[in-house]
Scaffold this active site. Structure first.
Site, PDB file in Angstrom:
ATOM      1  N   GLY A   1      -3.242  -0.878  -2.689  1.00  0.00           N
ATOM      2  CA  GLY A   1      -3.779   0.668  -2.990  1.00  0.00           C
ATOM      3  C   GLY A   1      -3.204   1.798  -2.155  1.00  0.00           C
ATOM      4  O   GLY A   1      -2.015   1.646  -1.949  1.00  0.00           O
TER       5      GLY A   1
ATOM      6  N   ALA B   1       0.694  -1.240  -0.013  1.00  0.00           N
ATOM      7  CA  ALA B   1      -0.051   0.163   0.070  1.00  0.00           C
ATOM      8  C   ALA B   1       0.859   1.209  -0.082  1.00  0.00           C
ATOM      9  O   ALA B   1       2.037   1.079   0.365  1.00  0.00           O
ATOM     10  CB  ALA B   1      -0.942  -0.118   0.924  1.00  0.00           C
ATOM     11  N   SER B   2       0.016   2.305  -0.510  1.00  0.00           N
ATOM     12  CA  SER B   2       0.785   3.730  -0.479  1.00  0.00           C
ATOM     13  C   SER B   2       2.113   3.485  -1.060  1.00  0.00           C
ATOM     14  O   SER B   2       2.150   3.305  -2.308  1.00  0.00           O
ATOM     15  CB  SER B   2       0.987   4.048   0.880  1.00  0.00           C
ATOM     16  OG  SER B   2       1.357   5.498   1.239  1.00  0.00           O
ATOM     17  N   GLY B   3       3.554   4.062  -0.340  1.00  0.00           N
ATOM     18  CA  GLY B   3       4.601   3.939  -1.155  1.00  0.00           C
ATOM     19  C   GLY B   3       5.058   2.728  -1.498  1.00  0.00           C
ATOM     20  O   GLY B   3       5.882   2.680  -2.576  1.00  0.00           O
TER      21      GLY B   3
END
Length: 255
Positions: free
Chosen positions: A167, A145-147
């Site tokens: 995501g 997720a994210s980074g």
């Protein structure tokens, strides 16, 4: 002149018993040496057989073969001071591309972290891919997720389990406000700055509307870079749903 022996009558029996004990001890030692040789021989034969069984692996595509993949792990928080720093990941990527590996796998299990570190890895993957025909596959286990998804977007393909979390394409800045706390406990905060916004976002000062708007702009700009990277990496495989970039996180099956 002769000298008669003064030995006791039972001394001969004692000597015979002592000789018998010594003889048995020597025999035991000989048997122990023989068994030691047997065990050593069996151990050598076992190791020799094992090496012969493993030899085909070396000769016909096992260890040392060129037909293998390289795995670069992205595990934990992505930050400069962590194991999943850009410098560590990029070093692994360069070694993987320089090796005889047929493909590179980014093994991802990370909730994300620094957008700066993630962007450095993204750009390095793109740079290395441009000069090589080796495919890069991102494989997400528990979470990407994210980074971590930022990095995965640079790969040729992304794979995830149905239950993986994928995501969170967004940017967050969080903190606390303690504006009224000091007065209630009888403390006075003194802050001296050169620059009207140097104490911006100070937890013990009231939030100013112009500073709030400025910081929101910083987050929006950072988010837009993230969005652009995902679009660059994933291309037309993305759907037209703008919720993709809302910060929501999905299971691997939903994603």
């Amino acid at each position: 002149m002769t000298q008669e022996s003064n030995a006791a009558p039972g001394s001969d029996k004692q000597w015979q018993l002592l000789e018998k004990i010594l003889l048995q001890s020597v025999q035991e030692q000989r048997r122990a040496r023989r068994w030691g040789i047997v065990f050593k021989s069996l151990t050598f034969a076992y190791l020799f057989t094992l090496l012969m069984m493993m030899a085909p692996l070396w000769s016909w595509g096992g260890w040392g073969s060129e037909d293998h993949i390289a795995v670069v792990r992205v595990s934990g928080v992505i930050a400069e001071s962590e194991a999943a720093s850009a410098s560590a990941i990029n070093r692994g990527l360069r070694e993987a591309f320089e090796s005889e590996a047929k493909a590179i796998v980014l093994a991802i299990n990370s909730p994300g972290g620094s957008p700066v570190q993630a962007d450095q890895v993204f750009r390095e993957v793109k740079r290395l891919r441009a000069g090589s025909d080796k495919p890069v596959y991102a494989v997400i286990s528990d979470i990407g997720a994210s980074g971590a998804y930022y990095i995965a977007a640079a790969a040729d393909e992304i794979y995830a389990d149905k239950a993986s979390l994928v995501g969170s394409i967004g940017v967050i800045s969080a903190g606390f406000g303690f504006v009224d706390v000091l007065g209630k406990i009888g403390l006075e905060r003194r802050v001296f700055t050169a620059g009207s916004h140097k104490a911006m976002l100070d937890a013990f000062s009231p939030l100013k509307p112009d500073e709030e708007a400025f910081w929101e702009g910083v987050l929006q700009q950072t988010h837009q870079v993230f969005v652009d990277r995902v679009k660059e990496g994933r291309g037309d495989r993305l759907s037209d749903d703008e919720e993709i970039f809302s910060g929501l996180i999905w299971t691997g099956e939903q994603a």
